[in-house]
Scaffold this active site. Structure first.
Site: not given
Length: 357
Positions: A86, A113, A120, A124, A127, A344
């Protein structure tokens, strides 16, 4: 077959005869967003045939697009191996016209972005991207092609300036070699011509690669996803902190070359009852002493299954005012694309139901 977007102009010139064809190809692909060799009318059929055997121009395709009420546009790209990533186009400021409504006196400001990985590794806790784990790094071409296809879809002219932030899916500095080559290709004046100073790399604190990026001294902007002012809290929010703690990040940042007109951006995701009190603001100011810094406060953006809560507007404002009074520029980032899960921490690479294209 190799993606055309993997190659710098110099590499293409070394592998293309006659040499000038490389610049023609760059012009068609980056200025006119062409994906069909047959449209390249100033290149001979023989050379077109040779190029088609060497390079593909369809590195990724748009699987879906969602447009937010605030005009944020989220792109879902399908890669050749069927992974989905994305990317987001953020309208930071709308165009302004004169009183007659006929003449544009100020162009709109747009920020892309961009993703650098499928998933990932950083995990985190706030996220959504990290919940699915990491699958692979994006190639140079897959990073570059996101920008090309977004400009094409939004019908932006070749001369339209955009800013790029590498804040999409993945930790950019964990894909260091591909990221830095992609940034160079994107900055090439014969191609997209988006200068390094218009590109920002956001990192969760991969200290060795912050130092490596600084050594390249390209003029790229640096953003640190800090989010906490003590190691115990940051260990929870950003597990990478257990390897590279706050002090190691600050030490690396102090060595990073910064234009005198620019500042290092520190991103601070604010979570209700976690890191949103005035003592946190005080400690943040202490940490940033001696750094030409600016702080961007970010609302935590909830998503299905998230364990944290969004902070109150009042706590955000109090936090901001304290930092500003201490002489550090601080702003609150308005969350964009919340209604389409494009804000975010909300990107996850999932297909959206009922695609519109």
């Amino acid at each position: 077959m190799n993606s055309f977007y993997n190659y710098s102009l110099r590499e293409l010139e070394q592998n293309t005869k006659p040499k000038y064809i490389a610049k023609q190809l760059y012009n068609w692909a980056y200025k006119k967003y062409t994906t069909n060799y047959q449209d390249m009318t100033n290149i001979s059929p023989k050379e077109i045939s040779n190029l088609k055997e060497k390079y593909t121009l369809d590195t990724l395709s748009i699987a879906d697009v969602k447009i937010s009420l605030d005009k944020t546009t989220k792109f879902l790209f399908e890669l050749k191996d069927k992974y989905i990533i994305e990317s987001v186009a953020l309208l930071m400021a709308e165009k302004k016209k004169d009183k007659t409504g006929q003449k544009i006196i100020k162009s709109e400001q747009i920020t892309f972005c961009i993703s650098t990985q499928v998933g990932c590794k950083m995990a985190c806790s706030f996220c959504k991207t990290g919940e699915g784990g990491w699958s692979r790094d994006l190639s140079v071409g897959e990073i570059v092609a996101q920008v090309v296809r977004m400009k094409e879809y939004l019908k932006l002219s070749e001369n339209k300036n955009v800013n790029i932030v590498y804040m999409g899916m993945g930790e950019p500095l964990d894909n260091f070699e591909n990221l830095t080559k992609a940034m160079d290709i994107i900055a090439d004046s014969y191609g997209l011509d988006i200068a390094h100073r218009r590109q920002t790399v956001s990192t969760s604190g991969l200290t060795p690669n912050i130092l490596k990026l600084g050594e390249l001294d390209t003029g790229v902007q640096l953003a640190i996803s800090l989010h906490a002012v003590c190691d115990s809290m940051r260990d929870e929010l950003v597990p990478l902190n257990k390897a590279y703690n706050i002090q190691s990040i600050i030490n690396a940042v102090k060595k990073f070359p910064v234009d005198t007109r620019k500042k290092i951006l520190f991103e601070y995701l604010v979570i209700k009852d976690k890191n949103d009190n005035i003592n946190d603001a005080k400690k943040l100011c202490d940490i940033l002493q001696g750094i030409n810094a600016k702080v961007n406060l970010i609302y935590f953006n909830p998503y299905p299954g998230s364990r944290y809560e969004r902070p109150t507007d009042k706590s955000m404002e109090v936090f901001k005012l304290y930092i500003n009074k201490k002489g550090i520029f601080c702003s609150i980032r308005k969350s964009k694309g919340l209604d389409i899960m494009a804000a975010c921490g909300q990107l996850a690479g999932e297909k959206i139901d009922n695609p519109i294209i």
